[in-house]
Write a protein that holds these residues in place. Structure first.
Motif, PDB file in Angstrom:
ATOM      1  N   SER A  11      85.977  65.398  66.061  1.00 34.64           N
ATOM      2  CA  SER A  11      86.250  66.016  67.617  1.00 34.64           C
ATOM      3  C   SER A  11      86.842  65.032  68.225  1.00 34.64           C
ATOM      4  O   SER A  11      86.764  63.475  68.319  1.00 34.64           O
ATOM      5  N   ASP A  12      87.804  65.342  69.160  1.00 43.18           N
ATOM      6  CA  ASP A  12      88.636  64.572  70.131  1.00 43.18           C
ATOM      7  C   ASP A  12      87.939  64.064  71.025  1.00 43.18           C
ATOM      8  O   ASP A  12      87.808  62.825  71.655  1.00 43.18           O
ATOM      9  N   SER A  13      86.998  64.798  71.729  1.00 44.56           N
ATOM     10  CA  SER A  13      86.019  64.476  72.950  1.00 44.56           C
ATOM     11  C   SER A  13      85.043  63.730  72.795  1.00 44.56           C
ATOM     12  O   SER A  13      84.649  63.233  73.512  1.00 44.56           O
ATOM     13  N   GLY A  14      84.537  63.647  71.700  1.00 46.01           N
ATOM     14  CA  GLY A  14      83.285  63.022  71.207  1.00 46.01           C
ATOM     15  C   GLY A  14      82.161  63.687  71.983  1.00 46.01           C
ATOM     16  O   GLY A  14      81.072  63.292  72.190  1.00 46.01           O
ATOM     17  N   ALA A  15      82.194  65.194  71.694  1.00 41.68           N
ATOM     18  CA  ALA A  15      81.295  65.842  72.515  1.00 41.68           C
ATOM     19  C   ALA A  15      79.763  66.057  71.511  1.00 41.68           C
ATOM     20  O   ALA A  15      78.691  66.183  72.037  1.00 41.68           O
ATOM     21  N   PHE A  16      79.772  65.501  70.104  1.00 42.19           N
ATOM     22  CA  PHE A  16      78.920  65.661  69.529  1.00 42.19           C
ATOM     23  C   PHE A  16      78.078  64.494  69.825  1.00 42.19           C
ATOM     24  O   PHE A  16      76.742  64.438  69.409  1.00 42.19           O
ATOM     25  N   ARG A  17      78.507  63.250  70.160  1.00 39.48           N
ATOM     26  CA  ARG A  17      77.921  61.922  70.377  1.00 39.48           C
ATOM     27  C   ARG A  17      77.178  62.187  71.672  1.00 39.48           C
ATOM     28  O   ARG A  17      76.199  61.573  71.548  1.00 39.48           O
ATOM     29  N   GLY A  18      77.545  62.964  72.434  1.00 35.07           N
ATOM     30  CA  GLY A  18      76.704  63.139  73.834  1.00 35.07           C
ATOM     31  C   GLY A  18      75.441  64.093  73.824  1.00 35.07           C
ATOM     32  O   GLY A  18      75.067  64.263  74.870  1.00 35.07           O
ATOM     33  N   SER A  19      75.277  64.557  72.602  1.00 40.49           N
ATOM     34  CA  SER A  19      74.075  65.476  72.551  1.00 40.49           C
ATOM     35  C   SER A  19      73.024  64.942  71.757  1.00 40.49           C
ATOM     36  O   SER A  19      72.272  65.320  70.942  1.00 40.49           O
ATOM     37  N   LEU A  20      72.260  63.695  72.344  1.00 46.42           N
ATOM     38  CA  LEU A  20      71.279  63.139  71.980  1.00 46.42           C
ATOM     39  C   LEU A  20      69.916  64.051  72.122  1.00 46.42           C
ATOM     40  O   LEU A  20      69.167  63.984  71.041  1.00 46.42           O
ATOM     41  N   VAL A  21      69.856  65.010  72.948  1.00 46.88           N
ATOM     42  CA  VAL A  21      68.738  65.663  72.903  1.00 46.88           C
ATOM     43  C   VAL A  21      68.732  66.872  71.917  1.00 46.88           C
ATOM     44  O   VAL A  21      67.829  67.265  71.406  1.00 46.88           O
ATOM     45  N   LEU A  22      69.806  67.163  71.282  1.00 43.57           N
ATOM     46  CA  LEU A  22      69.966  68.242  70.258  1.00 43.57           C
ATOM     47  C   LEU A  22      69.551  67.569  68.912  1.00 43.57           C
ATOM     48  O   LEU A  22      69.010  68.215  68.151  1.00 43.57           O
ATOM     49  N   TRP A  23      69.878  66.404  68.725  1.00 39.10           N
ATOM     50  CA  TRP A  23      69.504  65.572  67.633  1.00 39.10           C
ATOM     51  C   TRP A  23      68.012  65.265  67.581  1.00 39.10           C
ATOM     52  O   TRP A  23      67.479  65.675  66.724  1.00 39.10           O
ATOM     53  N   ILE A  24      67.379  65.037  68.975  1.00 40.07           N
ATOM     54  CA  ILE A  24      65.816  64.908  68.853  1.00 40.07           C
ATOM     55  C   ILE A  24      65.195  66.188  68.777  1.00 40.07           C
ATOM     56  O   ILE A  24      64.286  66.339  68.061  1.00 40.07           O
ATOM     57  N   LEU A  25      65.707  67.456  69.175  1.00 41.89           N
ATOM     58  CA  LEU A  25      65.292  68.642  68.766  1.00 41.89           C
ATOM     59  C   LEU A  25      65.491  69.130  67.227  1.00 41.89           C
ATOM     60  O   LEU A  25      64.645  69.599  66.746  1.00 41.89           O
ATOM     61  N   LEU A  26      66.526  68.469  66.659  1.00 41.17           N
ATOM     62  CA  LEU A  26      66.588  68.852  65.307  1.00 41.17           C
ATOM     63  C   LEU A  26      65.706  68.022  64.562  1.00 41.17           C
ATOM     64  O   LEU A  26      64.965  68.802  63.757  1.00 41.17           O
ATOM     65  N   ALA A  27      65.472  66.772  64.946  1.00 40.12           N
ATOM     66  CA  ALA A  27      64.476  65.875  64.237  1.00 40.12           C
ATOM     67  C   ALA A  27      62.792  66.509  64.445  1.00 40.12           C
ATOM     68  O   ALA A  27      62.061  66.647  63.545  1.00 40.12           O
ATOM     69  N   ALA A  28      62.606  67.097  65.776  1.00 38.33           N
ATOM     70  CA  ALA A  28      61.373  67.615  65.953  1.00 38.33           C
ATOM     71  C   ALA A  28      61.313  68.992  65.249  1.00 38.33           C
ATOM     72  O   ALA A  28      60.114  69.117  64.527  1.00 38.33           O
ATOM     73  N   SER A  29      62.213  69.692  65.121  1.00 41.04           N
ATOM     74  CA  SER A  29      62.045  71.137  64.146  1.00 41.04           C
ATOM     75  C   SER A  29      61.660  70.627  62.879  1.00 41.04           C
ATOM     76  O   SER A  29      60.965  71.522  62.209  1.00 41.04           O
ATOM     77  N   VAL A  30      62.449  69.897  62.339  1.00 41.62           N
ATOM     78  CA  VAL A  30      62.376  69.565  60.833  1.00 41.62           C
ATOM     79  C   VAL A  30      60.964  68.934  60.733  1.00 41.62           C
ATOM     80  O   VAL A  30      60.201  69.119  59.648  1.00 41.62           O
ATOM     81  N   GLY A  31      60.544  68.077  61.400  1.00 48.27           N
ATOM     82  CA  GLY A  31      59.466  67.292  61.560  1.00 48.27           C
ATOM     83  C   GLY A  31      58.110  68.349  61.662  1.00 48.27           C
ATOM     84  O   GLY A  31      57.267  68.064  60.734  1.00 48.27           O
ATOM     85  N   LEU A  32      58.292  69.196  62.408  1.00 48.96           N
ATOM     86  CA  LEU A  32      57.396  70.200  62.733  1.00 48.96           C
ATOM     87  C   LEU A  32      57.135  71.065  61.413  1.00 48.96           C
ATOM     88  O   LEU A  32      56.091  71.609  60.950  1.00 48.96           O
ATOM     89  N   THR A  33      58.176  71.310  60.902  1.00 48.10           N
ATOM     90  CA  THR A  33      58.242  72.287  59.493  1.00 48.10           C
ATOM     91  C   THR A  33      57.751  71.446  58.360  1.00 48.10           C
ATOM     92  O   THR A  33      56.871  72.189  57.655  1.00 48.10           O
ATOM     93  N   PHE A  34      58.049  70.356  58.273  1.00 46.40           N
ATOM     94  CA  PHE A  34      57.257  69.438  57.187  1.00 46.40           C
ATOM     95  C   PHE A  34      55.758  69.291  57.430  1.00 46.40           C
ATOM     96  O   PHE A  34      55.071  69.488  56.545  1.00 46.40           O
TER      97      PHE A  34
END
Length: 75
Positions: A11-34
């Motif tokens: 990614s040239d814009s670094g848009a994926f770095r700015g999505s901290l909330v989405l990383w947290i939601l991913l970790a939460a969904s995986v954690g809840l599944t576990f």
């Protein structure tokens, strides 16, 4: 999660770095599944299958939505 890291590298814009909330939601969904799989007493292989399934579908959905809602080039 590896797919998100690779997408960030290309990614040239670094848009994926700015999505901290989405990383947290991913970790939460995986954690809840576990947690839910442990509560139900699933075997380790089934637990790992569900965790991998949730992680893969959430990352794929994230990437698809990133491309669907991106601003137009002519705007």
């Amino acid at each position: 999660m590896g797919l998100m890291i690779v997408a960030d590298w290309i990614s040239d814009s670094g848009a994926f770095r700015g999505s901290l909330v989405l990383w947290i939601l991913l970790a939460a969904s995986v954690g809840l599944t576990f947690w839910e799989c442990r509560e139900r007493g699933y075997r380790t292989t089934v637990l790992l299958w569900w965790v991998a399934f949730v992680a893969i579908t959430h990352v794929a959905g994230f990437v698809i939505l990133r491309f669907l809602v991106r601003p137009r080039a002519d705007a």
